[in-house]
Write an enzyme that holds these catalytic residues in place. Structure first.
Site, PDB file in Angstrom:
ATOM      1  N   PHE A   1      51.852  -4.726  86.077  1.00  0.00           N
ATOM      2  CA  PHE A   1      51.220  -5.534  85.028  1.00  0.00           C
ATOM      3  C   PHE A   1      50.537  -4.673  83.964  1.00  0.00           C
ATOM      4  O   PHE A   1      50.167  -5.190  82.908  1.00  0.00           O
ATOM      5  CB  PHE A   1      50.179  -6.487  85.642  1.00  0.00           C
ATOM      6  CG  PHE A   1      50.750  -7.757  86.174  1.00  0.00           C
ATOM      7  CD1 PHE A   1      50.886  -8.878  85.364  1.00  0.00           C
ATOM      8  CD2 PHE A   1      51.173  -7.849  87.499  1.00  0.00           C
ATOM      9  CE1 PHE A   1      51.414 -10.058  85.846  1.00  0.00           C
ATOM     10  CE2 PHE A   1      51.705  -9.022  87.993  1.00  0.00           C
ATOM     11  CZ  PHE A   1      51.833 -10.140  87.167  1.00  0.00           C
TER      12      PHE A   1
ATOM     13  N   HIS B   1      38.277  -8.264  83.369  1.00  0.00           N
ATOM     14  CA  HIS B   1      38.535  -7.163  84.288  1.00  0.00           C
ATOM     15  C   HIS B   1      37.219  -6.858  84.986  1.00  0.00           C
ATOM     16  O   HIS B   1      36.144  -6.949  84.386  1.00  0.00           O
ATOM     17  CB  HIS B   1      39.005  -5.910  83.539  1.00  0.00           C
ATOM     18  CG  HIS B   1      38.883  -4.659  84.351  1.00  0.00           C
ATOM     19  ND1 HIS B   1      39.740  -4.359  85.389  1.00  0.00           N
ATOM     20  CD2 HIS B   1      37.960  -3.652  84.323  1.00  0.00           C
ATOM     21  CE1 HIS B   1      39.379  -3.213  85.944  1.00  0.00           C
ATOM     22  NE2 HIS B   1      38.303  -2.769  85.307  1.00  0.00           N
TER      23      HIS B   1
END
Length: 384
Positions: free
Chosen positions: A147, A209
């Site tokens: 990813f 994140h």
């Protein structure tokens, strides 16, 4: 944990004396039984401040990285002074790191409010534009992840907001609060998690994140907020063109109003183009406010309103490029005195979030010609 009168938590701390251009180093001892503290001068080997009770100082405020205001001096806590203190405070005031991705910037205020509601303190924050190299350096431990190329393209597509958080067992608890990496899985297995609420449909567009362990949290926070001020950091997103400057004052942040103020701005005719948290010294604030000397009735009260904790500086742009951003945003902030604002313009920022004439939630640039000067002062001169 119960503490008796003689129990103390010991930290290393420092204060920069602008008059002598000398950094003074202390041992700061905090006594949680009665919220008193004492300072010991490490260089002169003598007591600098005897055990004293400080107004509005509590155990929650005493952690590594925080700046305490002690009789007008801004003393920054830099480390633990002994293992006992680290063992007691290390988990309850643990640091972690979060990156808010570009798709959430329109909901940034709501996200900040949610972060605080879930028991985290924000001790550092910065909006930045990342380059490809910076993303690859930041995500170096994820090299080989299928990813990563998609995450890279997404993170350079717009501004991101880096946030350093403090809280009880912060690293593990923040991961739990975020939920699974995949928002679809999060909505199924952890519907109250932030990725379930704010994420889209993949690991790329999942809103956040987060550092996966303590070591990663230290490394990633250091990437944006380095202790070494000479280290190059990601560039701010400041534009300096048809924008204006706003400063959310410390009292509003400490009262939990930051997210609500940002939401009010984003929900109106404006967007936030740049953002950074600052801890202003008396000297910095005095320099920034110099034009108000001799004009403001109680200059000292004005100065104090900028240095009682962290402030957040915003560059405000208009959603409509034809807007007179400076003039319209000044009207949006309202009269300087919040009490007057509540009487004659109750929908303005100062009416809604301010307390009085000086703790009035937000500063905004008064004169159009000062806009660039104020923005450059924060985002160019003080940025590090």
């Amino acid at each position: 944990m119960e503490f008796d009168y003689n129990d103390k938590l010991s930290f290393l701390a420092e204060w920069y004396d602008y008059d002598s251009s000398y950094k003074k180093r202390f041992v700061l001892n905090f006594h949680p039984s009665d919220n008193t503290l004492e300072l010991y001068d490490r260089d002169l080997n003598r007591t600098y401040l005897k055990r004293t009770k400080m107004d509005n100082l509590e155990l929650k405020d005493v952690f590594v990285g925080n700046t305490l205001r002690i009789y007008g001096r801004q003393v920054r806590i830099t480390d633990y002074a002994d293992c006992r203190t680290e063992n007691i405070i290390g988990h309850t005031k643990q640091h972690t790191f979060a990156l808010i991705k570009p798709e959430l910037l329109p909901k940034l205020g709501e996200v900040i409010t949610e972060i605080q509601r879930r028991g985290f303190q924000i001790c550092n924050m910065k909006m930045a534009n990342l380059t490809r190299k910076e993303v690859l350096d930041l995500f170096e431990p994820y090299k080989g992840d299928s990813f990563l190329p998609f995450i890279l393209e997404h993170l350079i597509s717009g501004s991101v907001v880096a946030v350093e958080l403090v809280g009880d067992n912060a690293v593990a608890r923040w991961l739990e609060v975020l939920g699974p990496d995949d928002p679809l899985e999060a909505r199924k297995d952890a519907p109250n998690s932030l990725r379930a609420i704010y994420g889209s449909d993949s690991r790329v567009m999942n809103g956040f994140h987060a550092s996966r362990d303590v070591t990663s949290a230290i490394r990633e926070a250091e990437f944006f907020f380095p202790k070494d001020k000479t280290k190059k950091v990601p560039e701010t997103s400041v534009l300096l063109k048809n924008t204006t400057c706003a400063v959310v004052k410390p009292h509003a942040i400490l009262e939990g109003k930051l997210g609500h103020i940002i939401s009010a701005i984003n929900d109106s005719h404006y967007r936030i183009n740049a953002l950074q948290m600052f801890y202003l010294s008396n000297a910095n604030a005095d320099e920034f406010l110099e034009v108000y000397k001799g004009i403001v009735e109680d200059y000292h009260a004005l100065l104090q309103s900028f240095v009682d904790g962290p402030c957040v500086t915003l560059e405000i742009a208009g959603k409509n490029k034809e807007m007179d951003v400076h003039g319209e945003f000044r009207m949006f902030c309202g009269p300087a005195d919040s009490d007057i604002a509540r009487q004659i313009r109750p929908a303005t920022l100062r009416a809604r979030f301010g307390c009085d004439k000086y703790k009035n939630a937000v500063h905004c640039t008064d004169l159009p010609e000062d806009t660039v000067l104020e923005l450059e002062y924060f985002f160019k001169i003080l940025k590090d």
